[in-house]
Enzyme design. Structure first.
Site, PDB file in Angstrom:
ATOM      1  N   GLU A   1      32.562  38.655  49.036  1.00  0.00           N
ATOM      2  CA  GLU A   1      31.536  39.467  48.393  1.00  0.00           C
ATOM      3  C   GLU A   1      30.175  38.814  48.580  1.00  0.00           C
ATOM      4  O   GLU A   1      29.899  37.746  48.004  1.00  0.00           O
ATOM      5  CB  GLU A   1      31.829  39.641  46.902  1.00  0.00           C
ATOM      6  CG  GLU A   1      30.766  40.529  46.244  1.00  0.00           C
ATOM      7  CD  GLU A   1      30.972  40.756  44.756  1.00  0.00           C
ATOM      8  OE1 GLU A   1      32.113  40.602  44.288  1.00  0.00           O
ATOM      9  OE2 GLU A   1      29.992  41.090  44.077  1.00  0.00           O
TER      10      GLU A   1
ATOM     11  N   LYS B   1      50.014  37.615  33.717  1.00  0.00           N
ATOM     12  CA  LYS B   1      49.459  38.513  34.742  1.00  0.00           C
ATOM     13  C   LYS B   1      49.332  39.966  34.299  1.00  0.00           C
ATOM     14  O   LYS B   1      49.505  40.881  35.091  1.00  0.00           O
ATOM     15  CB  LYS B   1      50.297  38.425  36.036  1.00  0.00           C
ATOM     16  CG  LYS B   1      50.384  37.002  36.578  1.00  0.00           C
ATOM     17  CD  LYS B   1      51.284  36.852  37.763  1.00  0.00           C
ATOM     18  CE  LYS B   1      51.382  35.395  38.167  1.00  0.00           C
ATOM     19  NZ  LYS B   1      52.301  35.122  39.232  1.00  0.00           N
TER      20      LYS B   1
ATOM     21  N   ASP C   1      46.977  30.663  41.164  1.00  0.00           N
ATOM     22  CA  ASP C   1      47.651  31.944  41.341  1.00  0.00           C
ATOM     23  C   ASP C   1      46.624  33.051  41.105  1.00  0.00           C
ATOM     24  O   ASP C   1      46.182  33.257  39.969  1.00  0.00           O
ATOM     25  CB  ASP C   1      48.809  32.041  40.335  1.00  0.00           C
ATOM     26  CG  ASP C   1      49.678  33.264  40.585  1.00  0.00           C
ATOM     27  OD1 ASP C   1      49.163  34.240  41.172  1.00  0.00           O
ATOM     28  OD2 ASP C   1      50.857  33.239  40.190  1.00  0.00           O
TER      29      ASP C   1
ATOM     30  N   HIS D   1      21.816  43.162  46.360  1.00  0.00           N
ATOM     31  CA  HIS D   1      23.083  43.539  46.999  1.00  0.00           C
ATOM     32  C   HIS D   1      22.830  44.208  48.345  1.00  0.00           C
ATOM     33  O   HIS D   1      23.581  44.015  49.293  1.00  0.00           O
ATOM     34  CB  HIS D   1      23.910  44.448  46.084  1.00  0.00           C
ATOM     35  CG  HIS D   1      24.887  43.667  45.267  1.00  0.00           C
ATOM     36  ND1 HIS D   1      26.200  43.513  45.641  1.00  0.00           N
ATOM     37  CD2 HIS D   1      24.734  42.950  44.147  1.00  0.00           C
ATOM     38  CE1 HIS D   1      26.810  42.754  44.757  1.00  0.00           C
ATOM     39  NE2 HIS D   1      25.953  42.396  43.835  1.00  0.00           N
TER      40      HIS D   1
END
Ligand code: ADP
Length: 562
Positions: free
Chosen positions: A241, A373, A449, A547
């Site tokens: 990004e 998660k 993770d 951006h």
């Protein structure tokens, strides 16, 4: 010397160029005075008209008893034209006809022979690898030996399971190479662009990834120095990004110029919650009372802690749904993120409890009260992994010069966006601008993770004007950062290098757990920097502009595509 094979021609145009001796790099029509369709029309017309003319002439000769081999000038010209047009038409259409008889197997076999010939031709080039051979049908690439080719074929046919290649070959790289080749043939899709070489496939065997066929490259940028608890850190962030690293870097700069940030670890405990079913709610409640009785905690800890020299049981919480009992075990896990460790400890306790509660039915070692998660209030409220709070006082002039905004603008935006806006959205732990951005990037760089980004990104960002309204007090409170510096992906070469950069690689020998706790504080510090910078960009109305500058490449995408 170019050792690559020339691609096989597949189009008619290409075949024509091969048949007519035109260089493979030029289009057939480029080498002809007329467009291809006109040339074809000319030769077709020529062929049939001279054939018609000659047949007529030969019929007349037979009728007049003239010998056939006596040719007039016009007949000689007609014969030459017939031969020329026949050769042309054979070259254009004939190869297609012949090729249709060549089976796929024969093609593959010829590729293997080709690769062997290449090896014989270049015995001194040990670096010649299968990937050096390029063809226009990427699904069929030659391998380095007939044996390899046989294994690929047996994987393609299903005779050899793809997952068994590592154990069968005893060579993890070769297994990945063969699996990749078989996959390309099975799917008829190319994996060109997904690198195969340059990765240690032994290091992931039985630990990180099954059935590898390559690896994905993610760029790593550095934000910092992050001045945190009087130490400086260069924070590695793996991301695609645009703006993210630059923005976090700006936040680090503002924190640095203001004297740094302070981070405190509030709690450290990984959780696992099995689900147990009983014949009645009463029996489920009996076990709940047993587990929650402080008098039983010591004996349960002894059983639990046998799972590892680093596992230490900290807390047991129970919840009942009918006759089902959910037990949330929380334990410290040293420098490991700890899921394996805590699961082993839970299994020990369940085995122990089975003696006194034989009617207990273990439905699952994980019953989602953990909660791993998945967004869940239990993690947001009770914490999971490391719970931290990180703060900094950003000086008013730094807010103006570095962040290009004002203290009141930031405070107001934080209240309306991160607090009120998130409340209106019904957020669960999402009272922040983009904590997940920084958490994910640091997680990927350091071998955490990535799926645990869900609860690890729970964060409430607070902003308040202090020192008579001159300066900004900013804080991030993150109750469930799940990180480790041993186990999982942390031991892989690149991830390990990033941990090393932060000074938290591997196990802490002085104080087990110190490295993983420090990593959690660094994650929070980086989130603080990211929050400051993004909030400032929004307050100053710069978000879209920056951006467009960093996240939208000015390169001509059409050109890249071609
Ligand atoms: P996780 O529980 O996060 O999945 P692993 O079980 O893969 O982690 O890795 C933990 C392993 O590392 C355990 O076998 C443990 O004994 C070992 N280990 C070595 N040093 C440490 C340490 N300082 N903290 C935690 N575990 C450690």
């Amino acid at each position: 010397m170019d050792i690559r094979r020339r691609p096989l021609k597949s189009s008619r145009t290409a075949r024509f160029s091969a048949a007519s001796g035109v260089h493979s790099g030029t289009k057939a029509s480029d080498a002809l005075p007329l467009p291809l369709y006109l040339t074809n029309a000319v030769f077709f017309t020529l062929f049939f008209s001279v054939a018609y003319f000659l047949l007529h002439r030969w019929r007349d000769k037979i009728l007049n008893s003239t010998p056939l081999h006596v040719l007039t000038l016009s007949e000689l010209a007609a014969v030459c034209s017939l031969i020329a047009s026949f050769i042309y038409l054979l070259g254009f259409f004939g190869i297609d006809f012949v090729q249709s008889f060549i089976s796929r197997n024969e093609l593959e076999a010829s590729e293997v022979r080709g690769s062997i010939v290449l090896r014989e031709e270049y015995p001194d080039r040990a670096d010649i690898r299968c990937s050096d051979f390029s063809m226009d049908r990427p699904a069929i690439k030659p391998l380095c030996s007939v044996e390899d080719e046989d294994i690929v074929k047996s994987v393609v046919s299903g005779e050899t399971p793809s997952y068994s290649l590592e154990s069968k070959l005893g060579d993890c790289f070769k297994a990945a190479q063969i699996r990749r080749e078989a996959l390309q043939r099975l799917t008829s899709r190319s994996l060109d662009g997904l690198p195969l070489e340059g990765f240690d496939y032994d290091s992931i065997l039985g630990q990180c990834c099954e059935m590898p066929v390559g690896y994905v490259q993610i760029p790593v940028g550095i934000a910092g120095p992050l001045l945190l608890n009087e130490c400086e850190y260069s924070v590695p962030m793996a991301t695609t990004e645009g703006c993210l690293v630059a923005s976090t870097n700006r936040g680090c700069k503002a924190i640095y110029a203001s004297g740094g940030a302070t981070c405190v670890l509030l709690r450290d405990g990984m959780t696992r919650a099995p689900v147990l079913r009983f014949p009645s709610s009463k029996r489920a409640a009996e076990l709940k009372f047993f587990l929650e009785d402080p008098l039983n905690f010591d004996s349960l800890s002894v059983v639990f802690n046998k799972s590892s020299r680093f596992a230490r049981l900290l807390r047991i919480q129970c919840a009942i749904a009918g006759k089902n009992l959910y037990i949330r075990f929380s334990c410290s896990t040293g420098d490991a993120m700890g899921m394996n460790m805590v699961s082993k400890g839970v299994q020990n306790v369940l085995d122990f409890l089975q003696n006194d509660f034989p009617d207990m039915d273990v439905i699952g070692i994980s019953g989602n009260f953990c909660s791993d998660k998945k967004p869940a209030a239990v993690n947001w409220i009770e914490g999971r992994g490391k719970s931290v709070v990180c703060e900094s006082v950003i000086k008013g002039d730094v807010v103006a010069k570095v962040l290009k905004t004002t203290v009141p603008a930031l405070v107001e935006l934080n209240m309306l966006k991160n607090l009120t806006g998130s409340a209106i959205a019904g957020a669960l732990g999402g009272f922040n601008a983009h904590a997940a951005n920084i958490v994910s990037a640091v997680f990927i760089a350091t071998g955490q993770d990535p799926a645990q980004n869900i609860e690890s990104s729970h964060c409430i960002t607070m902003m308040e004007a202090v020192n008579n309204g001159d300066d900004l007090h900013v804080s991030v409170t993150m109750p469930s950062i799940e990180v480790g510096t041993v186990g999982g992906g942390t031991q892989l070469a690149s991830q390990s290098a990033c941990l090393n950069l932060l000074g938290v690689k591997g196990a802490s020998h002085e104080a087990p757990g110190a490295n993983s706790r420090l990593l959690a504080t660094i994650v929070a510090g980086a989130v603080l920097a990211g929050e400051l910078s993004l909030m400032s960009a929004i307050a100053a109305g710069q978000l879209v502009k920056s951006h467009m500058k960093y996240n939208r490449s000015s390169k001509d995408i059409a050109k890249i595509g071609s």
